[in-house]
Scaffold this motif. Structure first.
Motif, PDB file in Angstrom:
ATOM      1  N   LEU A  73      10.908  32.923  67.766  1.00 45.82           N
ATOM      2  CA  LEU A  73      11.686  33.313  66.588  1.00 45.82           C
ATOM      3  C   LEU A  73      12.594  32.190  66.119  1.00 45.82           C
ATOM      4  O   LEU A  73      13.460  32.392  65.281  1.00 45.82           O
ATOM      5  N   ALA A 284      15.270  37.690  78.447  1.00 49.26           N
ATOM      6  CA  ALA A 284      15.924  37.249  79.670  1.00 49.26           C
ATOM      7  C   ALA A 284      15.300  36.017  80.305  1.00 49.26           C
ATOM      8  O   ALA A 284      16.012  35.120  80.722  1.00 49.26           O
TER       9      ALA A 284
ATOM     10  N   CYS B  29      19.358  45.021  54.450  1.00 50.63           N
ATOM     11  CA  CYS B  29      18.775  43.856  55.109  1.00 50.63           C
ATOM     12  C   CYS B  29      19.781  42.747  55.300  1.00 50.63           C
ATOM     13  O   CYS B  29      19.721  42.008  56.252  1.00 50.63           O
ATOM     14  N   GLN B  88      21.722  36.628  76.693  1.00 51.51           N
ATOM     15  CA  GLN B  88      20.569  37.499  76.491  1.00 51.51           C
ATOM     16  C   GLN B  88      20.341  37.853  75.025  1.00 51.51           C
ATOM     17  O   GLN B  88      19.287  38.362  74.662  1.00 51.51           O
ATOM     18  N   ALA B  91      19.357  33.997  71.499  1.00 52.81           N
ATOM     19  CA  ALA B  91      18.146  33.576  70.785  1.00 52.81           C
ATOM     20  C   ALA B  91      17.842  34.509  69.619  1.00 52.81           C
ATOM     21  O   ALA B  91      17.480  34.070  68.526  1.00 52.81           O
ATOM     22  N   ALA B  92      18.015  35.815  69.859  1.00 47.69           N
ATOM     23  CA  ALA B  92      17.719  36.782  68.804  1.00 47.69           C
ATOM     24  C   ALA B  92      18.704  36.651  67.648  1.00 47.69           C
ATOM     25  O   ALA B  92      18.326  36.737  66.480  1.00 47.69           O
ATOM     26  N   LEU B  94      20.364  33.980  66.791  1.00 43.96           N
ATOM     27  CA  LEU B  94      20.063  32.722  66.115  1.00 43.96           C
ATOM     28  C   LEU B  94      18.859  32.906  65.189  1.00 43.96           C
ATOM     29  O   LEU B  94      18.882  32.524  64.022  1.00 43.96           O
ATOM     30  N   ALA B  95      17.814  33.533  65.738  1.00 39.41           N
ATOM     31  CA  ALA B  95      16.590  33.715  64.964  1.00 39.41           C
ATOM     32  C   ALA B  95      16.803  34.686  63.811  1.00 39.41           C
ATOM     33  O   ALA B  95      16.228  34.525  62.739  1.00 39.41           O
ATOM     34  N   LYS B 116      15.413  21.459  68.851  1.00 39.67           N
ATOM     35  CA  LYS B 116      14.728  22.403  67.955  1.00 39.67           C
ATOM     36  C   LYS B 116      15.350  22.404  66.558  1.00 39.67           C
ATOM     37  O   LYS B 116      15.047  23.282  65.754  1.00 39.67           O
ATOM     38  N   GLN B 118      18.245  23.294  65.657  1.00 39.81           N
ATOM     39  CA  GLN B 118      18.939  24.552  65.439  1.00 39.81           C
ATOM     40  C   GLN B 118      20.453  24.396  65.422  1.00 39.81           C
ATOM     41  O   GLN B 118      21.183  25.374  65.604  1.00 39.81           O
ATOM     42  N   GLN B 418      17.579  31.149  81.948  1.00 40.58           N
ATOM     43  CA  GLN B 418      16.281  31.727  82.338  1.00 40.58           C
ATOM     44  C   GLN B 418      16.026  31.501  83.831  1.00 40.58           C
ATOM     45  O   GLN B 418      15.518  32.377  84.529  1.00 40.58           O
ATOM     46  N   LEU B 452       8.337  28.252  83.851  1.00 46.19           N
ATOM     47  CA  LEU B 452       9.336  28.269  82.771  1.00 46.19           C
ATOM     48  C   LEU B 452       9.649  26.862  82.276  1.00 46.19           C
ATOM     49  O   LEU B 452       9.691  26.606  81.077  1.00 46.19           O
TER      50      LEU B 452
END
Lengths: 318, 457
Positions: A73, A284, B29, B88, B91-92, B94-95, B116, B118, B418, B452
């Motif tokens: 994402l 995670a 939205c 946790q 990332a979400a 940010l995306a 990346k 970002q 991670q 990973l």
């Protein structure tokens, strides 16, 4: 053969054929009139359909597309075909999660299916304090799930928790509850059953009260005791609602998340479930939303089978 | 009235409903806060790090800083958001475009975010802040790429030590001024403290919410080990399935199951050990200095009861911290405003002394033994202000401060969060299963970490 075909040959033209033969101008006028007459309805429908499309169907389709992509994402998604699914089947946690979910669902059915039924029968038999007990049984449902789970976290504390304190007080051996692989799963099921039994109990109770009293009276006149009435009147009369609740319970318990996430985390292989594994893939450990989406699609397919059964049953009832 | 009234009404209804639906959809939205634009010449920026309502003093300080900054910069409006970084959900967020214009990150994150693209490049805006050069170059480099471009500003720095309960040490017949310096001593002292009974735990450790992996890493470093090692070709591989890894886990396993000095309750996460320490039920645990004021303020502990010793083993200690980066979707005006805010709030040598004075006046901790982020005149100002205004029992931290210069500071491994999540399992199994297969656990976790690290290269 010839006689069997005769009625078809003599059938009058269908409405569809009739429309085909009508002049184009008349057809258009009829369509315009129909649209104008129902404009308001179509307008409201359009708003609803748009909302559904945006917030319900689009995410569903997007999830399926995502399952064929490698996507964190953040960077641009890449089409990887079936790679995510191959990765899933190669991950040892994949089978563990399904096995654990099946175990949780099985145990939850044993407890969560039977206990509310028994409680509903008991409540139905009560002569006094009916309203009080109904509220008392339903109270846990009103607690937010995370609050229920944290409450039980305190009960399960192997050191100074309520359960072990009580066991020690009674001179009995204590348990590790959620911290031992032997007792963790059943401990999770207990929390889930306690938190959710109120709703099922009230549904059973409503079904019980809709059984005509004459049936019980007739059975009593025939000398039927409590067990005989239960077996020959109550259960047969409630067979349908029991079946529907069974399917609903399978659908909801297979999506169990809060209990294992909060009580045992997303790392313990002895309690990892499909939903916690999806979380683990996405947030995670792997940060791989494509992988998480492919696991979600598999869960969607499995639950879809049960949902189809549920729809068929409810349609039959209608 | 002419024409077809029904058709006209239908068109009107259709248009109004469509407009309302679109407006509703758009409002539903658009919850992104990361793209606040300028209006009327005023630039609006969202920033995180606002303390929660449960920390009223620091929240008041923060809001006072926002007001002072806005007075100084009338064309900038700062919208504060509570909290810092949740690994946790980061990332979400940010995306999903939910990230603030200025956001906090751990030192483990900048390299990945820069790679990346970002985070915004703030190099052109830094020339206005010569004081920033007084921040330690090692910390500034964390936010720079190979070409020397800067993408963020460091805010703080920590290193792990051993927080211990001096009152329990005394009760157990131990010297509170001489905390253990080896793991063998930790084990022996933990046994004596646990023997006090009343549900007291000798040594506590984490095994949930990435905290277990974080502590395992610190314990590996303390014995001179590593968690991930860079290979000659530049790639990274797991480096804990070895004798050091087995020593760390065997020691924990024996303390938990042979000595019974780690308590029955496990699967603990960050706040649990602070709570136990505040309640006087815990002897020792690995932590950073800033845990002590939190134990005192949030868990009602007495600051005088706590000491800070060096990390046992002393062959290395985990060093970390964080700073602020800037949303790549920011406009140049927003980046300029964000840099101005960060410099004002976190990297302002002129506010070092007044900051300590304000904290001391509000009975907030001053004088904690945290590594200084400053060099030169700013470092001297910080040391002097801390010494003059210290309201913490600094003598209790002397063992930590004396040992610190001799202990190497090791940064966290790549993909730290991670990796920690994988290592949580290892810690959880050792602390909850008497028959845990340590070799098997290390081997399995090592395989997962390798996979990973390989996926990110």
């Amino acid at each position: 053969m010839a006689t069997s075909l005769a009625p078809h040959r003599s059938r009058p033209p269908t409405a569809r054929n009739g429309r085909r033969t009508a002049p184009r101008g008349a057809r258009n006028a009829r369509l315009r009139r129909r649209l104008a007459d129902n404009a308001m309805a179509y307008t409201f429908m359009a708003a609803g359909i748009l909302c559904f499309a945006l917030f319900s169907w689009y995410p569903l389709v997007r999830g399926i597309v995502l399952s064929f992509q490698q996507d964190n994402l953040i960077t641009s998604p890449q089409w990887v075909g079936l790679t995510n699914y191959r990765h899933l089947f190669a991950d040892p946690l994949f089978l563990t999660a399904w096995k654990n979910t099946a175990e949780f669902t099985g145990l939850a059915l044993l407890l969560g299916y039977a206990v509310p039924f028994a409680v509903a029968v008991l409540l139905n038999e009560l002569r006094h304090f009916k309203a009080y007990f109904r509220v008392a049984v339903y109270l846990p449902v009103m607690l937010p799930p995370i609050v229920s789970v944290m409450l039980w976290q305190f009960f399960y504390d192997p050191g100074g928790g309520l359960f072990n304190t009580a066991l020690r007080g009674a001179g009995l051996p204590t348990s590790q509850w959620i911290q031992s692989p032997h007792t963790a799963m059943i401990s999770l099921v207990l929390v889930s059953t306690w938190a959710n039994m109120g709703g099922a109990t009230l549904m059973y109770l409503a079904a019980l009260q809709s059984i005509p009293g004459e049936l019980f009276e007739a059975a009593e006149l025939d000398g039927a005791g409590v067990w005989a009435r239960l077996r020959h009147v109550t259960i047969p009369q409630m067979r349908f609602i029991m079946l529907v609740l069974l399917l609903l319970q399978i659908i909801s318990t297979m999506q169990v998340f809060v209990e294992p996430f909060q009580l045992t985390g997303f790392t313990d292989p002895s309690t990892i479930t499909v939903m916690t594994l999806i979380y683990r893939y996405a947030f995670a450990v792997n940060n791989d939303f494509g992988l998480a989406a492919s696991m979600s699609v598999l869960l969607f397919v499995v639950l879809g089978v049960f949902a189809a059964l549920y729809l068929r049953l409810t349609r039959e009832a209608d | 009235m002419t024409g077809n009234p029904a058709g006209s009404r239908a068109r009107t209804v259709l248009a109004v409903t469509a407009a309302a639906t679109l407006a509703l959809t758009a409002s539903g939205c658009d919850s992104s806060s990361g793209t606040s634009a300028s209006s009327g010449g005023v630039v609006t920026i969202t920033v995180n790090d606002e303390p929660a309502k449960t920390d009223p003093v620091n929240r008041k300080f923060f809001l006072a800083d926002v007001a002072a900054f806005e007075k100084l910069h009338p064309k900038i409006k700062v919208v504060p958001h509570e909290g810092q970084m949740d690994p946790q959900t980061f990332a979400a967020k940010l995306a999903g475009g939910q990230l603030e214009n200025v956001f906090y990150v751990y030192y483990t994150d900048p390299a990945g975010l820069i790679a990346k693209h970002q985070a915004a490049d703030i190099t052109p805006y830094l020339s206005a802040y010569p004081a920033a050069q007084q921040v330690k170059s090692t910390l500034r480099k964390v936010f720079q790429d190979a070409d020397g471009h800067t993408y963020g500003l460091p805010e703080g720095n920590y290193s792990m030590g051993l927080v211990y309960n001096r009152a329990l040490f005394r009760q157990a017949g131990l010297d509170p001024d001489a905390p253990p310096t080896t793991w063998a001593e930790v084990r022996a002292d933990a046994k004596k403290i646990a023997a006090l009974g009343h549900g007291i735990t000798g040594y506590g450790d984490y095994s949930k919410a990435n905290n277990g992996g974080w502590h395992f890493t610190a314990e590996m470093y303390s014995l001179g080990g590593d968690v991930a090692k860079q290979q000659p070709d530049g790639t990274w591989k797991a480096d804990f399935d070895n004798a050091t890894g087995r020593t760390v886990l065997t020691q924990l396993h024996d303390m938990r199951w042979t000595d019974d000095s780690m308590g029955q309750r496990q699967l603990l996460q960050w706040a649990d050990l602070l709570q136990m320490m505040g309640a006087g039920k815990l002897g020792m645990y690995l932590a950073t200095a800033d845990n002590i004021p939190t134990i005192a303020s949030q868990y009602k502990g007495d600051p005088k009861d706590y000491g800070l010793g060096p990390i046992p083993g002393g062959k290395g200690t985990l060093a970390g911290g964080g700073g602020f980066m800037f949303n790549p979707k920011d406009t140049p005006d927003q980046i300029r405003a964000g840099v101005a805010w960060t410099m004002f709030k976190y990297e302002n040598p002129d506010r070092i002394t007044s900051g300590d004075q304000r904290a001391a006046a509000a009975k907030q901790p001053v004088g904690l033994p945290e590594p200084n982020i400053w060099t030169g005149a700013a470092a001297a100002a910080k040391t002097a202000a801390d010494k003059k205004l210290a309201n913490e029992p600094v003598q209790n931290y002397a063992p930590f401060q004396q040992a610190l210069p001799g202990i190497p500071l090791d940064l966290e491994p790549p993909q730290a969060q991670q990796v920690y999540a994988v290592l949580d399992t290892v810690m959880a199994k050792v602390l909850t299963q008497k028959d845990a297969d340590i070799d098997g656990l290390l081997k399995d976790a090592s395989r997962q970490v390798d996979s990973l690290l390989a996926a990110q290269q």
